[in-house]
Design a protein around this motif. Structure first.
Motif, mmCIF file in Angstrom:
data_model
loop_
_atom_site.group_PDB
_atom_site.id
_atom_site.type_symbol
_atom_site.label_atom_id
_atom_site.label_comp_id
_atom_site.label_asym_id
_atom_site.label_seq_id
_atom_site.Cartn_x
_atom_site.Cartn_y
_atom_site.Cartn_z
ATOM 1 N N ARG A 317 28.491 12.693 94.159
ATOM 2 C CA ARG A 317 27.024 12.267 94.023
ATOM 3 C C ARG A 317 26.059 13.153 94.197
ATOM 4 N NH1 ARG A 317 26.585 6.362 94.081
ATOM 5 N NH2 ARG A 317 24.430 6.799 94.728
ATOM 6 N N PRO A 318 25.153 13.211 93.287
ATOM 7 C CA PRO A 318 23.939 14.367 93.420
ATOM 8 C C PRO A 318 23.126 14.275 94.899
ATOM 9 C CG PRO A 318 23.727 13.199 91.192
ATOM 10 C CD PRO A 318 24.886 12.248 92.159
ATOM 11 N N ASP A 319 23.177 13.225 95.437
ATOM 12 C CA ASP A 319 22.175 13.204 96.695
ATOM 13 C C ASP A 319 23.207 13.887 97.802
ATOM 14 O OD1 ASP A 319 24.074 11.339 97.106
ATOM 15 O OD2 ASP A 319 22.631 9.622 96.929
ATOM 16 N N LYS A 320 24.607 14.147 97.508
ATOM 17 C CA LYS A 320 25.128 14.754 98.553
ATOM 18 C C LYS A 320 24.989 16.231 98.805
ATOM 19 C CE LYS A 320 28.714 11.321 99.476
ATOM 20 N NZ LYS A 320 30.241 11.222 99.737
ATOM 21 N N LEU A 321 24.341 16.714 97.650
ATOM 22 C CA LEU A 321 24.136 18.102 97.597
ATOM 23 C C LEU A 321 23.157 18.477 98.695
ATOM 24 C CD1 LEU A 321 24.358 20.873 96.035
ATOM 25 C CD2 LEU A 321 22.324 20.449 94.625
ATOM 26 N N ASP A 322 23.392 19.586 99.599
ATOM 27 C CA ASP A 322 22.501 20.174 100.748
ATOM 28 C C ASP A 322 21.772 21.399 99.937
ATOM 29 O OD1 ASP A 322 21.582 21.648 102.595
ATOM 30 O OD2 ASP A 322 23.285 21.040 104.236
ATOM 31 N N ARG A 323 20.695 20.901 99.484
ATOM 32 C CA ARG A 323 19.809 21.862 98.796
ATOM 33 C C ARG A 323 19.200 23.031 99.650
ATOM 34 N NH1 ARG A 323 15.306 17.985 96.845
ATOM 35 N NH2 ARG A 323 15.845 16.711 98.500
ATOM 36 N N LYS A 324 18.875 22.643 100.991
ATOM 37 C CA LYS A 324 18.558 23.686 101.816
ATOM 38 C C LYS A 324 19.782 24.870 102.118
ATOM 39 C CE LYS A 324 15.164 21.171 104.791
ATOM 40 N NZ LYS A 324 14.975 20.494 106.243
ATOM 41 N N LEU A 325 21.174 24.290 102.124
ATOM 42 C CA LEU A 325 22.097 25.260 102.311
ATOM 43 C C LEU A 325 22.391 26.090 101.194
ATOM 44 C CD1 LEU A 325 24.372 26.023 103.953
ATOM 45 C CD2 LEU A 325 25.976 24.243 103.036
ATOM 46 N N LEU A 326 22.152 25.379 99.898
ATOM 47 C CA LEU A 326 22.272 26.060 98.810
ATOM 48 C C LEU A 326 21.370 27.200 98.472
ATOM 49 C CD1 LEU A 326 23.856 26.529 95.981
ATOM 50 C CD2 LEU A 326 22.178 24.625 95.121
ATOM 51 N N MET A 327 19.837 27.066 98.854
ATOM 52 C CA MET A 327 18.916 27.889 98.997
ATOM 53 C C MET A 327 19.270 29.046 99.773
ATOM 54 S SD MET A 327 16.046 28.768 97.570
ATOM 55 C CE MET A 327 15.383 27.251 96.872
ATOM 56 N N SER A 328 19.738 28.794 101.065
ATOM 57 C CA SER A 328 19.724 30.000 101.824
ATOM 58 C C SER A 328 20.896 30.786 101.688
ATOM 59 C CB SER A 328 20.324 29.321 103.657
ATOM 60 O OG SER A 328 21.447 28.485 103.402
ATOM 61 N N LEU A 329 21.957 30.072 101.032
ATOM 62 C CA LEU A 329 23.133 30.900 100.695
ATOM 63 C C LEU A 329 22.847 31.803 99.500
ATOM 64 C CD1 LEU A 329 26.158 28.177 100.917
ATOM 65 C CD2 LEU A 329 25.557 30.447 102.417
ATOM 66 N N THR A 330 22.103 31.226 98.609
ATOM 67 C CA THR A 330 21.571 32.079 97.379
ATOM 68 C C THR A 330 20.753 33.152 97.943
ATOM 69 O OG1 THR A 330 21.467 29.851 96.080
ATOM 70 C CG2 THR A 330 20.261 31.769 95.425
ATOM 71 N N GLU A 331 19.876 33.181 98.953
ATOM 72 C CA GLU A 331 19.012 33.922 99.467
ATOM 73 C C GLU A 331 19.671 34.991 100.106
ATOM 74 O OE1 GLU A 331 14.853 31.365 99.884
ATOM 75 O OE2 GLU A 331 16.155 31.765 101.568
ATOM 76 N N LYS A 332 20.709 34.614 100.970
ATOM 77 C CA LYS A 332 21.520 35.529 101.637
ATOM 78 C C LYS A 332 22.425 36.568 100.805
ATOM 79 C CE LYS A 332 25.155 35.481 105.155
ATOM 80 N NZ LYS A 332 26.191 34.684 106.085
ATOM 81 N N TYR A 333 22.742 35.961 99.837
ATOM 82 C CA TYR A 333 23.646 36.983 99.065
ATOM 83 C C TYR A 333 22.864 37.664 97.934
ATOM 84 C CZ TYR A 333 27.517 35.250 101.479
ATOM 85 O OH TYR A 333 28.503 35.068 102.711
ATOM 86 N N GLY A 334 21.528 37.510 98.018
ATOM 87 C CA GLY A 334 20.675 38.254 97.262
ATOM 88 C C GLY A 334 20.306 38.019 95.795
#
Length: 492
Positions: A317-334
């Motif tokens: 389900r789309p609403d299960k996506l943790d958008r904050k976690l996805l953003m932080s991981l994307t930023e962490k790995y450059g």
């Protein structure tokens, strides 16, 4: 094709402790005579419509390669009737000669399907198609009326409209005494969005009917009628001249796999449409394509169910996506460009993430109502039967423990005598037996393949199917031992 020298049919028969039932032999109607017999019972519309359907191959062969390529007309079969083996050619043309040779061929009882009749469900005009098929069934039944102890012909059941199928089912069972129905499937239907009127446009701008899903009609009344009259739906439909089997130069390219392709589509549609759930007592057969595709489809359906059933979809389900976690991981790995794009989309990675295409039930398997492992046996392995030519090494897949839950699939021996791919009518039984000689199948497997599965297919639907035949006693024993208990039409 034989892998090594083998016995003749009488030697094979001497080894067996059970009869042999040919689940799909063919006879070859002699068109000039057959059409005139049709004219007598069905009039000019029936006879002329039959001849027009038979002319399709001739008309395609008259075209040049360039013209077939320009119009994308398939290369049809040519030289597809026995000539070097004249005795077999005569046998295919005359059911009484086939009857006389059954012992020589190695069959105790045979289900005999049409050859010319395979084309008739493709006739587009409703009135012509109905007239042709009705007359065909009458004439065909006449050829076999004195041979019922060892042979029975398949009546053609057109499936363009439910009422058409029901009418023919009622007629052939009540008036002709038919016990086998050959149902049309993978029928082309016009695509509504494309203007009609040009023959090539009409031929190419089509989709294919598979009955269980996306049908424009409700076919449940047809399945109910099958249950009522004791007919097991058997599909012997073509997949050549369609899509990826549409070469204008190479018949073999078009022919290989086409029966399997049509069977695959029908079996998948009927299963996903919940037909086997709503009609658990029906048995369905898909002929001449082998069982290899059936084993693969069984596994493919289960794998998709594990990932796409209602419970599994909850994890997507789309609403299960943790958008904050996805953003932080994307930023962490450059991945700064990714992070910027995500930020512009409020953290949603895909613009189509929430789309569902407007369907009401997101569960593709909703109609199957699967809740336990046994459902897979009840909805697929039990009701489905697969017609297998004798020399197909993939016949073994029905009996190997590679199938889900170690299930044995219902492969039925199908000689295909009468057609070009049987060089000598005495070959199929020894060729089938090679899997036993090679240690691939057991004697019990072989009994199921050439006898018991055919009894269960037709006898489950109609417990009187084999009464009066030379295999009546042995067939009755199989049906009595069948588990689970047989659901069928009560004897009148």
């Amino acid at each position: 094709m034989s892998g090594h020298a083998h016995h003749n049919p009488s030697e094979i028969k001497a080894k067996l402790k059970h009869p042999v039932i040919d689940g799909d032999g063919h006879w070859v109607e002699y068109d000039p005579v057959f059409s005139e017999q049709m004219r007598k019972v069905g009039g000019d519309l029936a006879a002329d419509g039959f001849l027009a359907a038979m002319a399709v191959t001739r008309d395609s062969l008259l075209l040049s390669v360039e013209e077939r390529r320009r119009r994308r007309v398939s290369m049809p079969g040519f030289w597809t009737r026995q000539t070097g083996n004249t005795y077999d050619r005569a046998t295919a043309m005359m059911p009484h000669l086939l009857y006389e040779r059954l012992d020589e061929i190695g069959s105790d009882f045979a289900i005999v399907y049409p050859t010319a009749g395979l084309r008739l469900p493709r006739i587009k005009d409703d009135a012509t198609r109905r007239a042709v098929i009705r007359a065909y069934n009458i004439v065909s039944a006449g050829y076999f009326k004195d041979l019922a102890d060892r042979m029975t012909p398949a009546a053609i059941i057109p499936m363009h409209h439910p009422e058409e199928a029901i009418a023919e089912l009622e007629f052939v069972t009540s008036q002709l005494g038919s016990k086998v129905g050959m149902f049309g499937s993978a029928m082309p239907r016009q695509t509504d969005s494309i203007p009609k009127g040009h023959p090539d446009t009409d031929r190419l701008s089509v989709w294919y009917e598979v009955f269980g899903i996306d049908s424009i009609y409700d076919y449940d009344p047809v399945w109910a009628k099958c249950r009522e009259v004791g007919i097991a739906p058997t599909f012997h439909s073509a997949g050549s001249n369609q899509a990826l089997r549409n070469s204008p130069t190479n018949f073999t390219y078009n022919h290989i796999g086409h029966f399997a392709d049509a069977g695959h589509a029908a079996a998948k549609g009927i299963f996903l449409g919940g037909v086997t759930r709503r009609f658990p007592e029906l048995r369905f057969a898909f002929l001449e394509g082998g069982v290899g595709w059936g084993a693969q489809l069984f596994g493919d359906l289960m794998e998709h169910w594990e990932r796409r059933n209602a419970k599994a979809l909850e994890n997507m389900r789309p609403d299960k996506l943790d958008r904050k976690l996805l953003m932080s991981l994307t930023e962490k790995y450059g991945y700064q460009e990714h992070a910027a794009a995500l930020k512009e989309r409020d953290g949603w990675p895909d613009p189509e993430l929430h789309m569902t295409g407007g369907v009401d039930d997101l569960d593709d398997f909703g109609a199957c109502k699967i809740t336990r492992k046994q459902d897979w046996i009840d909805l697929y392995a039990t009701p489905y039967y697969f017609g297998c030519e004798a020399d197909d090494r993939m016949n073994a897949t029905a009996f190997l423990k590679l199938n889900p839950f170690g299930a044995q699939l219902n492969a039925i021996y199908s000689s295909d005598i009468g057609h070009f791919d049987v060089i000598d009518m005495r070959d199929p039984l020894p060729e089938a037996y090679e899997l036993v000689e090679d240690g691939v199948l057991t004697d019990e497997n072989f009994r199921d393949f050439v006898f018991a599965n055919a009894v269960r297919l037709w006898g489950t639907q109609n417990p009187r199917f084999f009464e009066g035949t030379v295999v009546a006693k042995e067939a009755a024993a199989v049906l009595k031992a069948a588990q689970p208990p047989i659901h069928a039409v009560a004897a009148e």
